[in-house]
Structure formats: structure tokens, C-alpha cells
Design an enzyme around this catalytic site. Structure first.
Site, mmCIF file in Angstrom:
data_model
loop_
_atom_site.group_PDB
_atom_site.id
_atom_site.type_symbol
_atom_site.label_atom_id
_atom_site.label_comp_id
_atom_site.label_asym_id
_atom_site.label_seq_id
_atom_site.Cartn_x
_atom_site.Cartn_y
_atom_site.Cartn_z
ATOM 1 N N VAL A 62 1.557 9.604 -6.563
ATOM 2 C CA VAL A 62 1.781 11.278 -5.988
ATOM 3 C C VAL A 62 3.014 11.504 -6.517
ATOM 4 C CG1 VAL A 62 1.598 12.950 -4.053
ATOM 5 C CG2 VAL A 62 0.252 11.147 -3.896
ATOM 6 N N HIS A 113 -5.859 -6.505 -2.813
ATOM 7 C CA HIS A 113 -6.720 -6.486 -1.588
ATOM 8 C C HIS A 113 -7.046 -8.073 -1.118
ATOM 9 C CE1 HIS A 113 -8.464 -2.081 -1.849
ATOM 10 N NE2 HIS A 113 -7.190 -2.081 -1.692
ATOM 11 N N THR A 114 -6.498 -8.972 -1.702
ATOM 12 C CA THR A 114 -6.359 -10.343 -1.375
ATOM 13 C C THR A 114 -5.748 -10.411 -0.101
ATOM 14 O OG1 THR A 114 -6.174 -12.606 -2.009
ATOM 15 C CG2 THR A 114 -4.307 -11.034 -2.797
ATOM 16 N N ARG A 125 0.894 -1.131 0.073
ATOM 17 C CA ARG A 125 -0.193 0.012 -0.200
ATOM 18 C C ARG A 125 0.989 1.316 0.071
ATOM 19 N NH1 ARG A 125 -2.951 3.050 3.977
ATOM 20 N NH2 ARG A 125 -5.067 3.820 3.022
ATOM 21 N N ASP A 160 -3.694 -14.677 -3.175
ATOM 22 C CA ASP A 160 -4.439 -15.640 -4.118
ATOM 23 C C ASP A 160 -5.450 -15.199 -4.921
ATOM 24 O OD1 ASP A 160 -6.521 -15.505 -2.238
ATOM 25 O OD2 ASP A 160 -5.957 -17.145 -1.226
ATOM 26 N N SER A 173 8.104 10.128 -2.201
ATOM 27 C CA SER A 173 7.702 11.438 -1.374
ATOM 28 C C SER A 173 7.053 11.168 -0.321
ATOM 29 C CB SER A 173 7.008 12.260 -2.399
ATOM 30 O OG SER A 173 5.836 11.561 -2.947
ATOM 31 N N ASN A 213 -3.879 8.598 3.889
ATOM 32 C CA ASN A 213 -2.921 7.988 4.816
ATOM 33 C C ASN A 213 -2.841 8.143 6.364
ATOM 34 O OD1 ASN A 213 -1.423 7.198 2.562
ATOM 35 N ND2 ASN A 213 -0.434 9.193 2.133
ATOM 36 N N HIS A 229 0.434 3.945 -2.844
ATOM 37 C CA HIS A 229 0.238 5.630 -2.466
ATOM 38 C C HIS A 229 1.376 6.748 -2.714
ATOM 39 C CE1 HIS A 229 -3.414 5.103 0.490
ATOM 40 N NE2 HIS A 229 -3.601 4.201 -0.528
ATOM 41 N N ASP A 230 2.698 5.844 -2.827
ATOM 42 C CA ASP A 230 3.568 6.723 -3.285
ATOM 43 C C ASP A 230 3.605 7.000 -4.588
ATOM 44 O OD1 ASP A 230 6.387 7.986 -2.978
ATOM 45 O OD2 ASP A 230 7.263 6.290 -3.880
ATOM 46 N N GLY A 276 4.737 10.456 -8.889
ATOM 47 C CA GLY A 276 5.512 9.184 -9.451
ATOM 48 C C GLY A 276 6.189 8.542 -8.330
ATOM 49 N N ASP A 320 8.567 8.087 -6.167
ATOM 50 C CA ASP A 320 9.976 8.885 -5.924
ATOM 51 C C ASP A 320 10.225 9.119 -4.331
ATOM 52 O OD1 ASP A 320 7.749 10.460 -4.986
ATOM 53 O OD2 ASP A 320 8.426 12.269 -6.113
#
Length: 339
Positions: A81, A204-205, A73, A264, A87, A105, A77-78, A83, A85
Site C-alpha cells: 500500500v 507462511h512456514t 506480515r 523452514d 503508512s 488488517n 501489508h505496508d 510502497g 513507507d
């Protein structure tokens, strides 16, 4: 827990022994040499880089299986935003306002201490060489492998940003209650298509989500005081026991009710049964014919899902990388150099 930890360590050792060593022309194969990224980037400058990352992630996941989902995650999420990088890893300091306090976040992004541990080990082995952005990208791949998911060669060579974007974090990352069209639009803005949306949602498995992220579906989906009609009734009743109408915002429920600790394709089977936890999950099956067919395909063929997931993760990891002389190689992932 000891048995799970032993299994993960064995899986990690098996993976490490079978890791492919590719030729120097691999950059032409993986991502079309996107931004000069290629899997062998650290072969001379830090040959044990991937081994070091795998070792730290393996220990972290053995301690807590949920950490695999948390690290994936962070990567997602990186990348959405500025790219991929690094951040997201920056704390507030000087002119930098951290992305960690954004709506997607705050009180949910976790795993930063594992990234710190990875970076410390890399700095000890190869000072000023491996970026935080690359370390996080590798950690996401290893998190898949360590929970039984696919592996892939990670194109490397990203550098770290010297800035963060709180507004970008608030506006670019899809939210659990977004409509189907909004979700697709936010992926499209990053150069990702509908196939990527469905495949990457398959992460999300593994993992858990907070009550505050799915409460609306249980009690007031459309603003009329009624639950979401695309949520299976007995499953909804079970969720209401963990997620009351008020309070318990941080209570956790499995994103995949059948196998939250194993990567899975049961996530897609759940969607067909109206047992996707988040609205952003279930709309993949209920709101669009093309995405519905992809859900069915991945539910029927785990190998097909694994192959597409790996391809989409490479594609996501190629979003706007900083390369060459752009950015920097941070010594500490939480702050820019000389700050």
C-alpha cells in the site's frame, strides 16, 4: 518456553557476531540502487541502528515466537500500500484514516507495540534519524533469522509517508480466498513476479491464521455447501474441530502444521500433501504448472528456497520507497510529525 527463549537469544547473538560489514559501493549491488537505498545508509548517522532493532525484535520473539510472523506480515501489508513507507503504522488522526481498520488488517494485524519499542530505542540513540519504514523492514529480516530462516543485507534509506490509504489496503493486499490469478495480479501490480509470489508465500512456514480466513474451505468452497477438494480430508476434519461452521472467528490454526515456530521449507511439503491452510496457499500447487514446479523445487531444496526468499524480500522492500526530501522521519510511528 524458557528453553525456546534461550535458543532464540543464542541464535540472535550468533547472528549479530557474524553480520557482514560491506563496502560503500554496496548500493550498486543490492537492488540496483533502487531509490538510493543501500545497506550502509546509517553507518555514520546511526551506526548501532541495526543492532538496536535486532535486540528489540529478539526480546519480543523470545517472549512470543508468533511475533516473528506478525512483524513480517506488517512489512508485507505496508509495502503493498503506497510502497514501503510505514503508512500502515499510522493511527487515525486529522486527515489520516488508518489502514489498521482495513479488511486485511482489522483484528489480525499485530506487533505495533514492538515497532513502538524499536522506534523509542532508535530515537533515544539517534533522534530524528531512522525511519519507521526502515525499522519495520529490518524487523522483518530479523524475524526470519530469529526463527531459523535466511538473512540478507537490507537496503536502507526509506522515509516515512505523511499519508495512509484505507482503500489501497482493502484493494491491493491479496486475500486468503483469492483465486490464483487474482493473487498473481496483485503481486504483479507491485512489480513482483510469480517466483516472488511462491517464495514470499513461504513465509507462511511460521505463524497462525484465524478461522475466518479459512472457514470457507472447510464448508462451502464453491458456494455449493461442499468443502475444498484440494484439502486433505483428515487435515480438514482436524481443522473443523477448531473452526466450526459458525462462531470462533478468532480461533487460530498453524499455517504450517509441522513447524509453525520455525522458518523452514515444510510449508511447501504441506502443499504437495494438500495440507496448505489457506486457499491462497494451496492454489500455488493446484492451479498452475509453473508455480507447482516452484513449490516442488523449494520442498526438495531448502537452501534454494532461502536464497530466493531473501532475494524476493529485498525486491519487495524496494517497492516505491520515499527517499531524499520526500516524506519525513517520524518521531512516533503512529502519527505524522506536528500532528
Amino acid at each position: 518456553m524458557a528453553r525456546i527463549g534461550s535458543f532464540l537469544i543464542i541464535l540472535y547473538l550468533t547472528y549479530a557476531l557474524t553480520l557482514c560489514i560491506c563496502d560503500d559501493d554496496e548500493s550498486m549491488y543490492y537492488g540496483g540502487n533502487k531509490g538510493n537505498l543501500f545497506p550502509g545508509f546509517y553507518r555514520s548517522s546511526c551506526p548501532r541502528a541495526e543492532e538496536i532493532v535486532r535486540s528489540v525484535v529478539a526480546k519480543a520473539v523470545a517472549r512470543e515466537t508468533r511475533m516473528a510472523a506478525s512483524l513480517m506480515r506488517l512489512h508485507f501489508h505496508d509495502c503493498f500500500v503506497q510502497g514501503c513507507d510505514g503508512s500502515l503504522l499510522l493511527d487515525t488522526s486529522g486527515s489520516i484514516v488508518t489502514e489498521k481498520n482495513s479488511n486485511p488488517n482489522s483484528r489480525s494485524a499485530r506487533g505495533f507495540e514492538v515497532v513502538d519499542e524499536i522506534k523509542a530505542a532508535l530515537e533515544n540513540e539517534c533522534p530524528n534519524t531512522v525511519s519507521c519504514a526502515d525499522a519495520l523492514t529490518l524487523a522483518a529480516r530479523d524475524s526470519s533469522v530469529l526463527t531459523g530462516g535466511p538473512s540478507w543485507m537490507v537496503p536502507l534509506g526509506r522515509r516515512d509517508s505523511r499519508s495512509a490509504s484505507l482503500s489501497g489496503s482493502n484493494n491491493n493486499i491479496p486475500a486468503p480466498n483469492n483465486t490464483f490469478n487474482t493473487i498473481v495480479s496483485r503481486f504483479n501490480n507491485q512489480g513482483l513476479d510469480l517466483t516472488d509470489v511462491v517464495a514470499l508465500s513461504g513465509s507462511h512456514t511460521i505463524g497462525f491464521s484465524r478461522c475466518t480466513s479459512f472457514r470457507q474451505r472447510l464448508y462451502n468452497q464453491s458456494g455449493n455447501g461442499s468443502p475444498d477438494s484440494t484439502l486433505e480430508q483428515s487435515y480438514a476434519a482436524n481443522l473443523r474441530q477448531r473452526c466450526p461452521r459458525s462462531g470462533g472467528d478468532q480461533n487460530l490454526s498453524e499455517l504450517d502444521i509441522n513447524s509453525a515456530g520455525r522458518f523452514d521449507n515444510s510449508y511447501f511439503k504441506n502443499l504437495i500433501e494438500k495440507m496448505g491452510l489457506l486457499n491462497s496457499d494451496e492454489v500455488l500447487f493446484s492451479s498452475n504448472e509453473q508455480s507447482r514446479e516452484l513449490v516442488k523445487k523449494y520442498a526438495e531444496d531448502q537452501e534454494e528456497f532461502f536464497e530466493q526468499f531473501a532475494e524476493s524480500m529485498i525486491k519487495m522492500g524496494n517497492i516505491s520507497p520515499l527517499t531524499g526530501s520526500s516524506g519525513e522521519i517520524r518521531k512516533n510511528c503512529r502519527k505524522i510529525n506536528n500532528s
